[in-house]
Enzyme design. Structure first.
Site, PDB file in Angstrom:
ATOM      1  N   SER B  64       5.017 -12.245 -36.854  1.00  0.00           N
ATOM      2  CA  SER B  64       6.189 -12.173 -37.741  1.00  0.00           C
ATOM      3  C   SER B  64       6.765 -10.772 -37.881  1.00  0.00           C
ATOM      4  CB  SER B  64       5.839 -12.710 -39.126  1.00  0.00           C
ATOM      5  OG  SER B  64       5.634 -14.096 -39.075  1.00  0.00           O
ATOM      6  N   LYS B  67      10.115 -10.347 -36.524  1.00  0.00           N
ATOM      7  CA  LYS B  67      11.323 -10.821 -37.210  1.00  0.00           C
ATOM      8  C   LYS B  67      12.222  -9.666 -37.642  1.00  0.00           C
ATOM      9  CE  LYS B  67       8.945 -14.909 -39.087  1.00  0.00           C
ATOM     10  NZ  LYS B  67       8.248 -15.438 -40.296  1.00  0.00           N
ATOM     11  N   TYR B 189      12.025 -17.921 -29.791  1.00  0.00           N
ATOM     12  CA  TYR B 189      11.312 -17.508 -31.007  1.00  0.00           C
ATOM     13  C   TYR B 189       9.810 -17.340 -30.759  1.00  0.00           C
ATOM     14  CZ  TYR B 189       9.485 -17.778 -35.794  1.00  0.00           C
ATOM     15  OH  TYR B 189       8.818 -17.532 -36.965  1.00  0.00           O
ATOM     16  N   TYR B 240       5.858 -12.921 -47.417  1.00  0.00           N
ATOM     17  CA  TYR B 240       5.761 -14.323 -47.824  1.00  0.00           C
ATOM     18  C   TYR B 240       5.753 -14.439 -49.342  1.00  0.00           C
ATOM     19  CZ  TYR B 240       4.341 -14.350 -42.950  1.00  0.00           C
ATOM     20  OH  TYR B 240       4.286 -14.153 -41.604  1.00  0.00           O
ATOM     21  N   VAL B 258       0.805 -12.758 -38.829  1.00  0.00           N
ATOM     22  CA  VAL B 258      -0.490 -13.432 -38.887  1.00  0.00           C
ATOM     23  C   VAL B 258      -1.463 -12.938 -37.829  1.00  0.00           C
ATOM     24  CG1 VAL B 258       0.331 -15.557 -39.982  1.00  0.00           C
ATOM     25  CG2 VAL B 258       0.269 -15.386 -37.478  1.00  0.00           C
TER      26      VAL B 258
END
Lengths: 304, 304, 304, 304
Positions: B64, B67, B189, B240, B258
Site C-alpha cells: 500500500s 498508493k 493495481y 487505515y 502490509v
C-alpha cells in the site's frame, strides 16, 4: 367461493387505467424496452381451476422470482445444510446492499436477496451435474411445460452490466462462502434469472408451494415442512425493503422480480401471478402490488 | 542536529529484542513466509545525508505504500480532476470495508484506502501509454535507481486471492466510477502493490514529498502545494483505522503497507523508512510504529 | 518573516466581499440571530506579537472550540487514563451520529465529537470540585483574562433543544461510560460550550498548545508531549466530517465551533483565530475556512 | 380437531426437562430474580374453549408484548395517521439499535421496535385523557378482567436504568417525531411495559386479533382490516432480529417480551401464550419458541 373471474375482470379494469404505472427497470439493458402498458393476471386454485385476464400468456423475464425455485431445488438436494451458509432474516435494506454482508462475516441475511441467491446458485453448481440444463429441466417439470427457455440475450446483458453481482460474489468468495469460481456461479445465476415464463406458467410452477410440496404433475418436490418454510421466507423476505408493506397490504407470501412479475400464494387455496413491468421506487411492480392488494381485499383471502 | 546514527542504533537495539513482533500478513500467500525477525530502518535528511541500521538494504513488497506514489503520478497527470472521483476524508473504518462506498454513491473516502487507490489506478491506466511499464519507470526515476522491479509472483498471488479488491472494483464499476475494465485496472493495481524496494530506496522515492516536490535527481515532480496536500492526506488517511493513533503517537505524515514497511517524513527535514514484517491487529507494522514513535520522541522532531 | 498585518488586510478585503457567506446555525435558537456579516481574524505569534482585523474584539459563542480546552484540562488531571474511555480516531461521519457509538460499545471515536466531549465533561465533573466555576477559571487563567463568562441564555437554550446530546449521553450511560447523572454532565457541557470569547481571547487561550504546553502567563499547563498530542487530535478530528479537507486545504491543527469560530495553530510559530458566523453544509465556518486557506497559502506556513 | 390438551401435556413434558433454559433478562433489575424454571402455556380457541398447562395462571411482566396492545389502541384512535410517523418494515437489526433511526430521519422502522413503540406511546399520551389509567382500562376491557395491574416496582426499575430508551426518545425528539416531553412519554411507556398478566389473561387480551377485531366480550375493537394488518406486522417484526426465524420455525404472527412471554395466534382459529423466563441470545424466550414450534408441528396449524 368468490366469483374469481369477475373479480379479476374488475381489478383489470381498475388497474389498466392507472396513469402512474411506475418505471421499467433500466439497469438490465435488455429489459429497458419492455412496454409498461402490459398487464396480466393469472390465478390457479388448489383444485386445479384457472382464471386469467390481460397478457397472462405473454412471456417475460422472471428474474428474482427464480430465486424461490432455486431455493426449493437446493433444499431438495442438501436440506438444512443450506442454513449453515445463509440466514433466514429480513434484511431491512435495499436488495443490493453489501454492508450487511460485511457485518455478518459473509453470511447473507436470507436466500432471496442477491447475495443469498448467489450462495444458493453456488450450491446448485456444486450439486447438479449440468447445472444450467438440470435447473431448466427442474423448472419445466415443476410447471409441466417443456417449452420454457432461458433468454440468452438477457443473460448476456446481465453478465455485461451486473457489476454489483460480481461485487457480491467476490465478497462472498473473500469470506469463503462461495466454493466455485465467481464466473461459473454468476453464469448460472444470470441464466436462472433470465428464464422466461408467462403468468400462467408461473402459477403452475409455484403450485407445489401452495400444495404441501406436490407439484402440478402430483409429484412430491418438497416435504410439507419445507414448503411451509419457503412460504415463511417469502413472506418475510420476498420484497426487498418492502416485505413489511406487502405483508401489511396484501398479506400473502410472494416474490417479485424486476421484470415486473409477482407470484403470491395462499397455502391450500391458490397461486396468483401478476405481470406489470413498471416498478415502484423500491423495485417491485407498482401495478402488480396494487392488483394483489385489491384481490385480497375483495376476496378477503389472506394468511392473516 | 541530533546524532541520528546513534539514535537509530539505540532504537534498533530496543526494537529487535521485542518479544511480540505481531503477525505476518497471510492473506497474500506469497507474503506469508517472510521472516518476521527482519527489521530495517533508514533515514535520509533534506541535505542528502543518509543513515541506516539493520535490514535497510533488503527488498520487500511495498504494497500500500505504492498508493502514495500512484497518487502523486495521477496528480501530476490530471491535477485536481482527481477530486471529482475520490474524496480526502479519513474513512473511520478498516481498510477493506465496502459499506462507506455504498453510502457515498461510489466515491471512495480517500485515495489511500483500497477503493480509492483502485480509482487512482484507473486514472493511471487511462492516462499512461504503457501503464505498468510507465509507472515502474516513474518509481525508478523518483528513486534514481533503475534496478527496481515488480515481483510477478506476488502480483499473481494477489490476483488469485484478492477477492475483496475485485468486489471493490466491481462496486466502483456499478457506480460508474471505473472507466476501464475491472481486470485491466486490477492487473495494474496488483503490479503497483507488488513493487519491491528496500528501506533505502523508499526513503529516496518519497524524498520529493519532503522537498517541496523536487525529487532526489533535483527534478520537479509536483508543485509545492501538491506535495503539501499529499502529506496532509497521508497524515489523515495513511494508516487505515489507525491514522489518529499514528498522528497521536508519531506525529508525521506517513504510509504503511502490509508487507511491513512504513515511510514517514517531516517536510523540509527528512524521510524515514522502517521495515518489520509483523503487523498489529489493524494491519500496520507493529515494530515499525514503535520505532517511529521512539524516533520522534528521542529527536523531538514532528509536525506538531 | 511575512508582513502579517498586510496579509490579514488583504484576506479581510477578499473575504468580506464574498456573496455566499453560508448560513448561521439555527439549531441553537440563541445563535440563530447573529449577523453573518461579522468577520474577525486575529493572529498571535510565538514571540508575543499580535495582529487583528475586523470584529476580532467581539465576543461570540465558542461552542465546540471549548472541547479542546476541556480535553487539555482533563489531560492535566488524569493523563492517559482518558484513553480508556475515548479513542483518538477520526469518525468519518457527521458530528452527531450515534451509530458508531453503538458499533464501538460506547467508546466514542475521539474527544472532539459530541459523544467524546461528553465523556470528557463527565471526567471533569468527577475531578473538579466546582466543575463549572473551576473550568471557567481555568479558561480565564489560560487566557490571562478574568472577564470571560458563560452566556447563560445560550446554555439554557441548548438545554431546552439539545435532544441529540441527551440521546448521546443516555447512550453512553447505557454502555456505562458516564459516571455522573446525565443532567449534571450536560449542564456542565452546555455551559462549557456557552463560553463567550473574542478572536483575540481565543488566540491567547490556545497559545499553550503552540508553545509546548506553556500558556501566555508562562505557566506550564501541559507537558510538551501532551500539547503535541492534542495538536495531532485537532488535525485528524477537529472539523467533524471535514477534517481531511481542512488538513488538505489549510494544513494546520485547528478546531471549529458552530458559533462560527475557528482556532488554528502552527506549533512554535503562531495561533490564528477567525470568526464568521455563516456555516457551510458540514457545520464549519465557510469564510473562516476560506480565510485560513488564504493565510497558509500566502504565508507558506503550514505543518506540511 | 386435534386433542389440544394432550398436545400441550406432551409439549410440557418435553420442555420442562430441557437443560438449557436460556438466561433471565438482567438489564431490568426487577426481572433478574425470576425463577427460570417457570413454564406455562395456554390456548384459547376461536370458539371459546381454553386449555392450560404449567404456570399458566402466574402473573409475569408482559414487557414488549404490550407494544401490540398499544398499537391496537393507537390504531383505533387515529387510524392510518400512525403511518406518517412510523414505518412497517422489519428492522434487520437488534431491537435497541439507534443507527437505523438516524438513517431514516427519525422514522422508526416499525411500531414493535423500541423507538417505534415510543412513538406509539407518544400518540397515546396525546390522545388519551388519563393516559396510564385509560390504557390500563383498555387492557382490562380487552381481557374482560379488572384485576390487571401495573407493577410499579418494575416501572420504576426501568425508569432508573432504561438509558437506551431515554436515548431513543431524545433522538426521536431531535427529529421532531415526539410531541410530548420525553419524561412524560417514557413514564407512560415504562408503565405500559410493566403490566403484569398471566398466560390465560394474555390469550384473552389478544383474542380480538384472531377474531377479526372483536374481543372476548364480543365488542368490536378494530376493523377486520386493522386486525389483519397488526397480524402482518407481528409476523414480520414481532421478534426483534429473529422474526424470520420465528416465521420459519413456528409460522404464526406473534410477539415476545423480555419477561419471557410470547403470544401467537392463527387468525380465525386460536390464540396461544407461553411463558418461560429464560431468553436466548436474541432476547426471545428460549423454551417458549421451542414449545410453539412443537405446537405448530404437532397440530400442523400455521399460516403457511
Amino acid at each position: 367461493m368468490p366469483n374469481f373471474q369477475a373479480i379479476l375482470n374488475t381489478i383489470y379494469n381498475d388497474t389498466v387505467k392507472a396513469t402512474d404505472k411506475g418505471n421499467v427497470a433500466t439497469y438490465i439493458p435488455e429489459l429497458a424496452h419492455i412496454d409498461k402498458n402490459n398487464f396480466g393476471m393469472h390465478l390457479k386454485t388448489i383444485d386445479g381451476k384457472v382464471y386469467g385476464i390481460g397478457n397472462y400468456n405473454t412471456k417475460f423475464s422472471i428474474q428474482s422470482i427464480s430465486k424461490v425455485l432455486a431455493l426449493s431445488k437446493a433444499m431438495s438436494l442438501i436440506g438444512n445444510d443450506i442454513w449453515k451458509r445463509v440466514d433466514v432474516e429480513p434484511s431491512g435494506h435495499p436488495f443490493n446492499q453489501l454492508a450487511l454482508l460485511e457485518i455478518n462475516d459473509g453470511i447473507p441475511r436470507n436466500p432471496l436477496i442477491n447475495a443469498g441467491a448467489i450462495v444458493i446458485a453456488d450450491i446448485l453448481v456444486s450439486n447438479l451435474e449440468n447445472p444450467k440444463a438440470d435447473f431448466l429441466n427442474y423448472v419445466r417439470e415443476l410447471t409441466g411445460d417443456q417449452s420454457i427457455q432461458f433468454n440468452e440475450k438477457v443473460a448476456h446483458s446481465e453478465r455485461e452490466t451486473g457489476f454489483r453481482n460480481f461485487a457480491a460474489a467476490n465478497l462472498l468468495k473473500s469470506f469463503k462462502n462461495l466454493n466455485n469460481p465467481v464466473d461459473e456461479v454468476l453464469d448460472f445465476y444470470f441464466h436462472q434469472c433470465a428464464i422466461e415464463m408467462t403468468c400462467s406458467q408461473l402459477s403452475k410452477s409455484f403450485f407445489f408451494l401452495a400444495n404441501k410440496g406436490k407439484c402440478v404433475l402430483n409429484k412430491t418436490r418438497l416435504t410439507k415442512t419445507q414448503a411451509k418454510r419457503i412460504n415463511a421466507i417469502m413472506l418475510t423476505c420476498g420484497f426487498y425493503d418492502e416485505a413489511g408493506e406487502f405483508a401489511f397490504e396484501v398479506g400473502l407470501p410472494g416474490k417479485s422480480g424486476v421484470g415486473g412479475g409477482i407470484v403470491a400464494l395462499l397455502p391450500d387455496h391458490f397461486v396468483i401471478t401478476t405481470w406489470a413491468p413498471g416498478l415502484n421506487k423500491k423495485g417491485n411492480s407498482k401495478l402488480g402490488m396494487f392488483a394483489l392488494e385489491q384481490f385480497t381485499t375483495k376476496t378477503n383471502l389472506s394468511i392473516f
